[in-house]
Write a protein that holds these residues in place. Structure first.
Motif, PDB file in Angstrom:
ATOM      1  N   VAL A  51       0.834  -1.281  -0.095  1.00  0.00           N
ATOM      2  CA  VAL A  51      -0.047   0.014   0.193  1.00  0.00           C
ATOM      3  C   VAL A  51       1.021   1.150  -0.056  1.00  0.00           C
ATOM      4  O   VAL A  51       0.418   2.112  -0.955  1.00  0.00           O
ATOM      5  CB  VAL A  51      -0.984  -0.066   1.287  1.00  0.00           C
ATOM      6  CG1 VAL A  51      -1.821   1.282   1.214  1.00  0.00           C
ATOM      7  CG2 VAL A  51      -1.938  -1.292   1.136  1.00  0.00           C
ATOM      8  N   GLN A  52       1.899   1.306   0.737  1.00  0.00           N
ATOM      9  CA  GLN A  52       2.693   2.461   0.929  1.00  0.00           C
ATOM     10  C   GLN A  52       3.482   2.605  -0.422  1.00  0.00           C
ATOM     11  O   GLN A  52       3.557   3.655  -0.733  1.00  0.00           O
ATOM     12  CB  GLN A  52       3.864   2.149   2.003  1.00  0.00           C
ATOM     13  CG  GLN A  52       3.151   2.441   3.555  1.00  0.00           C
ATOM     14  CD  GLN A  52       4.151   1.667   4.573  1.00  0.00           C
ATOM     15  OE1 GLN A  52       5.304   1.837   4.214  1.00  0.00           O
ATOM     16  NE2 GLN A  52       3.620   1.267   5.377  1.00  0.00           N
ATOM     17  N   GLY A  53       3.960   1.719  -0.936  1.00  0.00           N
ATOM     18  CA  GLY A  53       4.656   1.758  -2.323  1.00  0.00           C
ATOM     19  C   GLY A  53       3.670   1.915  -3.335  1.00  0.00           C
ATOM     20  O   GLY A  53       4.169   2.997  -4.342  1.00  0.00           O
ATOM     21  N   SER A  54       2.437   1.726  -3.418  1.00  0.00           N
ATOM     22  CA  SER A  54       1.577   2.028  -4.579  1.00  0.00           C
ATOM     23  C   SER A  54       1.324   3.344  -4.316  1.00  0.00           C
ATOM     24  O   SER A  54       0.892   4.042  -5.472  1.00  0.00           O
ATOM     25  CB  SER A  54       0.206   1.088  -4.380  1.00  0.00           C
ATOM     26  OG  SER A  54       0.538  -0.223  -4.603  1.00  0.00           O
ATOM     27  N   LEU A  55       1.057   4.009  -3.283  1.00  0.00           N
ATOM     28  CA  LEU A  55       0.615   5.299  -2.909  1.00  0.00           C
ATOM     29  C   LEU A  55       1.687   6.271  -2.984  1.00  0.00           C
ATOM     30  O   LEU A  55       1.558   7.657  -2.981  1.00  0.00           O
ATOM     31  CB  LEU A  55      -0.226   5.251  -1.722  1.00  0.00           C
ATOM     32  CG  LEU A  55      -1.491   4.602  -1.782  1.00  0.00           C
ATOM     33  CD1 LEU A  55      -2.395   5.015  -0.462  1.00  0.00           C
ATOM     34  CD2 LEU A  55      -2.538   5.103  -2.906  1.00  0.00           C
ATOM     35  N   GLY A  56       2.975   5.840  -2.700  1.00  0.00           N
ATOM     36  CA  GLY A  56       4.380   6.546  -2.679  1.00  0.00           C
ATOM     37  C   GLY A  56       4.044   7.470  -1.212  1.00  0.00           C
ATOM     38  O   GLY A  56       4.459   8.722  -1.065  1.00  0.00           O
ATOM     39  N   GLN A  57       3.568   6.834  -0.262  1.00  0.00           N
ATOM     40  CA  GLN A  57       3.387   7.395   1.116  1.00  0.00           C
ATOM     41  C   GLN A  57       4.028   6.742   2.202  1.00  0.00           C
ATOM     42  O   GLN A  57       4.268   5.518   2.096  1.00  0.00           O
ATOM     43  CB  GLN A  57       1.828   7.791   1.515  1.00  0.00           C
ATOM     44  CG  GLN A  57       1.012   8.465   0.275  1.00  0.00           C
ATOM     45  CD  GLN A  57       1.445   9.580   0.441  1.00  0.00           C
ATOM     46  OE1 GLN A  57       1.882  10.381   1.303  1.00  0.00           O
ATOM     47  NE2 GLN A  57       1.402  10.346  -0.936  1.00  0.00           N
ATOM     48  N   ASP A  58       4.212   7.423   3.352  1.00  0.00           N
ATOM     49  CA  ASP A  58       4.774   6.633   4.394  1.00  0.00           C
ATOM     50  C   ASP A  58       3.676   6.111   5.314  1.00  0.00           C
ATOM     51  O   ASP A  58       2.697   6.192   5.156  1.00  0.00           O
ATOM     52  CB  ASP A  58       5.715   7.595   5.239  1.00  0.00           C
ATOM     53  CG  ASP A  58       4.843   8.681   5.879  1.00  0.00           C
ATOM     54  OD1 ASP A  58       3.627   8.544   6.018  1.00  0.00           O
ATOM     55  OD2 ASP A  58       5.322   9.682   6.312  1.00  0.00           O
ATOM     56  N   GLU A  59       4.285   5.206   6.250  1.00  0.00           N
ATOM     57  CA  GLU A  59       3.228   4.290   7.198  1.00  0.00           C
ATOM     58  C   GLU A  59       2.252   5.388   7.568  1.00  0.00           C
ATOM     59  O   GLU A  59       1.007   4.803   7.793  1.00  0.00           O
ATOM     60  CB  GLU A  59       4.008   3.660   8.184  1.00  0.00           C
ATOM     61  CG  GLU A  59       3.530   2.719   8.990  1.00  0.00           C
ATOM     62  CD  GLU A  59       4.401   1.895  10.027  1.00  0.00           C
ATOM     63  OE1 GLU A  59       3.735   1.297  10.810  1.00  0.00           O
ATOM     64  OE2 GLU A  59       5.406   2.133   9.954  1.00  0.00           O
ATOM     65  N   HIS A  60       2.688   6.538   8.461  1.00  0.00           N
ATOM     66  CA  HIS A  60       1.868   7.435   9.118  1.00  0.00           C
ATOM     67  C   HIS A  60       0.694   7.753   8.233  1.00  0.00           C
ATOM     68  O   HIS A  60      -0.321   7.864   8.615  1.00  0.00           O
ATOM     69  CB  HIS A  60       2.785   8.555   9.683  1.00  0.00           C
ATOM     70  CG  HIS A  60       1.768   9.489  10.449  1.00  0.00           C
ATOM     71  ND1 HIS A  60       1.272   9.160  11.596  1.00  0.00           N
ATOM     72  CD2 HIS A  60       1.334  10.616  10.097  1.00  0.00           C
ATOM     73  CE1 HIS A  60       0.512  10.361  11.952  1.00  0.00           C
ATOM     74  NE2 HIS A  60       0.481  11.110  11.134  1.00  0.00           N
ATOM     75  N   THR A  61       1.086   8.368   6.910  1.00  0.00           N
ATOM     76  CA  THR A  61       0.041   8.799   6.220  1.00  0.00           C
ATOM     77  C   THR A  61      -0.940   7.804   5.705  1.00  0.00           C
ATOM     78  O   THR A  61      -2.187   8.213   5.663  1.00  0.00           O
ATOM     79  CB  THR A  61       0.784   9.463   4.724  1.00  0.00           C
ATOM     80  OG1 THR A  61       1.488  10.482   5.444  1.00  0.00           O
ATOM     81  CG2 THR A  61      -0.258   9.848   3.908  1.00  0.00           C
TER      82      THR A  61
END
Length: 89
Positions: A51-61
């Motif tokens: 999920v983080q990689g697909s969205l390009g977002q960190d764990e917190h986001t």
């Protein structure tokens, strides 16, 4: 005037009456209870790293996004019925 749409089994889709005019909806399904699957709920069941990689977002986001998901698609009914001045009982 009307519309007809065919949705193959498993195809992600939705139906929504965008006006306050009465609409007739006819559905033919292969089960009494075919269930509901929401894309967002299924997407966020993937491993956290995916999920983080697909969205390009960190764990917190990603956690904030998950926490902000509605319980289901019916939550949008409240604003729709209010817009049209209908009561839900």
């Amino acid at each position: 005037m009307g519309e007809v749409t065919f949705f193959p089994e498993g195809l992600i889709h939705y139906q929504q009456n965008l006006s306050c005019e009465t609409a007739t909806y006819i559905s033919a399904l292969n089960s009494e209870d075919p269930g509901v699957i929401t894309v967002s709920t299924q997407f966020f069941k993937l491993p956290d790293e995916a999920v983080q990689g697909s969205l390009g977002q960190d764990e917190h986001t990603v956690k904030q996004l998950i926490d902000g998901l509605p319980a289901g698609p019916a939550e949008g009914c409240i604003s729709c019925t209010e817009k049209c001045g209908w009561s839900v009982e």
